[in-house]
Design a protein around this motif. Structure first.
Motif, PDB file in Angstrom:
ATOM      1  N   VAL A  19       0.837  -1.203   0.000  1.00 35.28           N
ATOM      2  CA  VAL A  19       0.000   0.000   0.000  1.00 35.28           C
ATOM      3  C   VAL A  19       0.870   1.250   0.000  1.00 35.28           C
ATOM      4  N   GLN A  20       1.941   1.235   0.812  1.00 37.58           N
ATOM      5  CA  GLN A  20       2.831   2.399   0.834  1.00 37.58           C
ATOM      6  C   GLN A  20       3.505   2.603  -0.521  1.00 37.58           C
ATOM      7  N   GLY A  21       3.873   1.499  -1.155  1.00 37.13           N
ATOM      8  CA  GLY A  21       4.479   1.606  -2.481  1.00 37.13           C
ATOM      9  C   GLY A  21       3.518   2.192  -3.500  1.00 37.13           C
ATOM     10  N   LYS A  22       2.266   1.800  -3.425  1.00 34.29           N
ATOM     11  CA  LYS A  22       1.254   2.335  -4.331  1.00 34.29           C
ATOM     12  C   LYS A  22       1.000   3.817  -4.053  1.00 34.29           C
ATOM     13  N   LEU A  23       1.028   4.189  -2.768  1.00 31.52           N
ATOM     14  CA  LEU A  23       0.860   5.601  -2.422  1.00 31.52           C
ATOM     15  C   LEU A  23       2.018   6.439  -2.958  1.00 31.52           C
ATOM     16  N   ASP A  24       3.226   5.915  -2.848  1.00 35.60           N
ATOM     17  CA  ASP A  24       4.384   6.636  -3.378  1.00 35.60           C
ATOM     18  C   ASP A  24       4.254   6.864  -4.878  1.00 35.60           C
ATOM     19  N   LYS A  25       3.760   5.851  -5.591  1.00 35.77           N
ATOM     20  CA  LYS A  25       3.544   5.999  -7.035  1.00 35.77           C
ATOM     21  C   LYS A  25       2.453   7.019  -7.319  1.00 35.77           C
ATOM     22  N   PHE A  26       1.429   7.028  -6.470  1.00 35.48           N
ATOM     23  CA  PHE A  26       0.368   8.020  -6.610  1.00 35.48           C
ATOM     24  C   PHE A  26       0.931   9.431  -6.472  1.00 35.48           C
ATOM     25  N   TYR A  27       1.765   9.638  -5.449  1.00 36.29           N
ATOM     26  CA  TYR A  27       2.388  10.951  -5.250  1.00 36.29           C
ATOM     27  C   TYR A  27       3.272  11.323  -6.442  1.00 36.29           C
ATOM     28  N   GLN A  28       4.034  10.373  -6.947  1.00 36.54           N
ATOM     29  CA  GLN A  28       4.935  10.631  -8.064  1.00 36.54           C
ATOM     30  C   GLN A  28       4.177  11.009  -9.336  1.00 36.54           C
ATOM     31  N   SER A  29       2.981  10.504  -9.456  1.00 36.26           N
ATOM     32  CA  SER A  29       2.170  10.820 -10.632  1.00 36.26           C
ATOM     33  C   SER A  29       1.434  12.151 -10.490  1.00 36.26           C
ATOM     34  N   ASN A  30       1.071  12.500  -9.267  1.00 30.22           N
ATOM     35  CA  ASN A  30       0.146  13.615  -9.070  1.00 30.22           C
ATOM     36  C   ASN A  30       0.727  14.855  -8.406  1.00 30.22           C
ATOM     37  N   CYS A  31       1.895  14.753  -7.811  1.00 32.96           N
ATOM     38  CA  CYS A  31       2.533  15.907  -7.157  1.00 32.96           C
ATOM     39  C   CYS A  31       3.652  16.430  -8.051  1.00 32.96           C
ATOM     40  N   LEU A  32       3.564  17.659  -8.469  1.00 34.76           N
ATOM     41  CA  LEU A  32       4.510  18.218  -9.437  1.00 34.76           C
ATOM     42  C   LEU A  32       5.955  17.990  -9.039  1.00 34.76           C
ATOM     43  N   LEU A  33       6.308  18.282  -7.803  1.00 35.59           N
ATOM     44  CA  LEU A  33       7.705  18.190  -7.383  1.00 35.59           C
ATOM     45  C   LEU A  33       8.234  16.760  -7.392  1.00 35.59           C
ATOM     46  N   GLU A  34       7.343  15.777  -7.329  1.00 32.75           N
ATOM     47  CA  GLU A  34       7.771  14.378  -7.329  1.00 32.75           C
ATOM     48  C   GLU A  34       7.660  13.720  -8.702  1.00 32.75           C
ATOM     49  N   GLN A  35       7.078  14.414  -9.650  1.00 34.93           N
ATOM     50  CA  GLN A  35       6.944  13.836 -10.985  1.00 34.93           C
ATOM     51  C   GLN A  35       8.301  13.703 -11.680  1.00 34.93           C
ATOM     52  N   PRO A  36       8.466  12.705 -12.553  1.00 31.40           N
ATOM     53  CA  PRO A  36       9.679  12.646 -13.377  1.00 31.40           C
ATOM     54  C   PRO A  36       9.735  13.886 -14.268  1.00 31.40           C
ATOM     55  N   PHE A  37      10.895  14.503 -14.345  1.00 32.17           N
ATOM     56  CA  PHE A  37      11.061  15.707 -15.152  1.00 32.17           C
ATOM     57  C   PHE A  37      10.886  15.354 -16.633  1.00 32.17           C
ATOM     58  N   ILE A  38      10.155  16.175 -17.391  1.00 33.54           N
ATOM     59  CA  ILE A  38       9.815  15.819 -18.765  1.00 33.54           C
ATOM     60  C   ILE A  38      11.035  15.696 -19.680  1.00 33.54           C
ATOM     61  N   LYS A  39      12.126  16.380 -19.338  1.00 32.21           N
ATOM     62  CA  LYS A  39      13.309  16.324 -20.204  1.00 32.21           C
ATOM     63  C   LYS A  39      14.381  15.365 -19.683  1.00 32.21           C
ATOM     64  N   GLU A  40      14.158  14.820 -18.500  1.00 29.01           N
ATOM     65  CA  GLU A  40      15.099  13.858 -17.913  1.00 29.01           C
ATOM     66  C   GLU A  40      14.329  13.029 -16.906  1.00 29.01           C
ATOM     67  N   ASP A  41      13.679  11.969 -17.382  1.00 30.73           N
ATOM     68  CA  ASP A  41      12.716  11.269 -16.536  1.00 30.73           C
ATOM     69  C   ASP A  41      13.339  10.389 -15.456  1.00 30.73           C
ATOM     70  N   LYS A  42      14.658  10.325 -15.399  1.00 32.55           N
ATOM     71  CA  LYS A  42      15.309   9.599 -14.303  1.00 32.55           C
ATOM     72  C   LYS A  42      15.458  10.491 -13.064  1.00 32.55           C
ATOM     73  N   GLN A  43      15.111  11.759 -13.202  1.00 33.07           N
ATOM     74  CA  GLN A  43      15.167  12.693 -12.075  1.00 33.07           C
ATOM     75  C   GLN A  43      13.800  13.337 -11.874  1.00 33.07           C
ATOM     76  N   SER A  44      13.531  13.664 -10.630  1.00 33.36           N
ATOM     77  CA  SER A  44      12.252  14.320 -10.328  1.00 33.36           C
ATOM     78  C   SER A  44      12.372  15.827 -10.558  1.00 33.36           C
ATOM     79  N   VAL A  45      11.238  16.471 -10.608  1.00 29.85           N
ATOM     80  CA  VAL A  45      11.224  17.934 -10.733  1.00 29.85           C
ATOM     81  C   VAL A  45      11.977  18.570  -9.569  1.00 29.85           C
TER      82      VAL A  45
END
Length: 285
Positions: free
Chosen positions: A226-252
């Motif tokens: 459940v915690q892993g799924k929540l982390d993925k939810f945050y990564q998808s929906n929180c701007l600062l945690e999203q993969p950066f569009i020009k370098e997706d191995k790093q977050s915003v």
């Protein structure tokens, strides 16, 4: 029987249903003893409320527009019934007027007398329901506002980034970061800026779904999943945690930290506002 001109509820209802201006609505209610249906008839007889017949029709097309003006930015969504009308000069001019009015008077622009009159005039001219669906004025005190408008004028974004040093605001790397983050918000459609901004209701809803998905598994395993799924939810929906569009191995957030270090300043993404035609507002404000 004269009505109380402070009866704003009746005036607002009449404006919403007819598109007529405040003064016309007051006059119509006074002439109709405060009866809304009679007031609509009065307006229609005067030629003011041709829009009344259009009140029940849907206005799903239109324009999303933004304008940056120094420390201010305006975002607006103006709707009509057909894409053909949305592409006309008259409708584009209405969007520009809405932008100007928002920069001048702020978030009350959508119900201003100037816009109400213009909408009634244009609706009568082209025969479609027209409305200013939403407006927002964004202001910054210690940062820069960056904007992005999609080529089809149906999506607009404003992002605010602040810096500790005034000279940073004109730095090329800072400017590039702002442009990239505006495109990031447009492309990835984040729910909010950071996980702390996710509402308790949204979080509980996601947890309930995740817990249902792992039902029957041992407690220690279930909690980790459940915690892993929540982390993925945050990564998808929180701007600062999203993969950066020009370098997706790093977050915003990691990209912001890199640019901060390179510039020698402390940068902070403070908020964003994203308008897409027909959708509810997504905003970190």
């Amino acid at each position: 029987m004269a009505i109380d001109t402070s009866d704003f509820d009746k005036i607002k209802e009449l404006r919403d249903r007819t598109g007529a201006g405040i003064l016309d609505c007051k006059a119509a209610l006074q002439a109709s003893n405060g009866q809304t249906e009679s007031a609509i008839d009065w307006l229609r007889k005067k030629g003011v409320a041709q829009a009344a017949k259009r009140a029940r029709r849907e206005a799903k097309e239109g324009i999303v527009a933004i304008k940056l003006a120094g420390s201010k930015a305006a975002l607006v969504e103006v709707n009509c019934e057909t894409d053909f009308v949305a592409r006309t000069d008259d409708f584009k001019n209405l969007a520009e007027l809405t932008i100007a009015e928002t920069l001048e008077v702020g978030n009350s622009a959508a119900s201003s007398e100037k816009l109400t009159q213009k909408i009634a005039e244009l609706s009568g001219k082209i025969g479609e329901k027209i409305l200013v669906r939403r407006v927002q004025l964004v202001e910054t005190k210690d940062g820069v506002l960056f904007g992005y408008t999609h080529f089809n004028n149906k999506l607009g974004v404003v992002v605010e980034i602040a810096a500790a040093k005034p000279e940073t605001l004109k730095n090329a790397d800072f400017q590039e970061l702002g442009k990239n983050l505006a495109m990031q918000v447009a492309t990835s459609n984040p729910l909010c800026l950071a996980r702390a901004e996710v509402s308790a209701d949204a979080l509980e809803r996601e947890k309930a779904i995740f817990n249902e998905e792992v039902k029957g598994k041992p407690d220690n395993i279930r909690d980790k999943i459940v915690q892993g799924k929540l982390d993925k939810f945050y990564q998808s929906n929180c701007l600062l945690e999203q993969p950066f569009i020009k370098e997706d191995k790093q977050s915003v957030q990691q990209i912001v930290a890199q640019v901060s270090k390179k510039i020698g300043d402390t940068l902070q993404v403070k908020r964003f506002v994203r308008y897409q035609l027909g959708e509810n507002i997504a905003s970190s404000a």
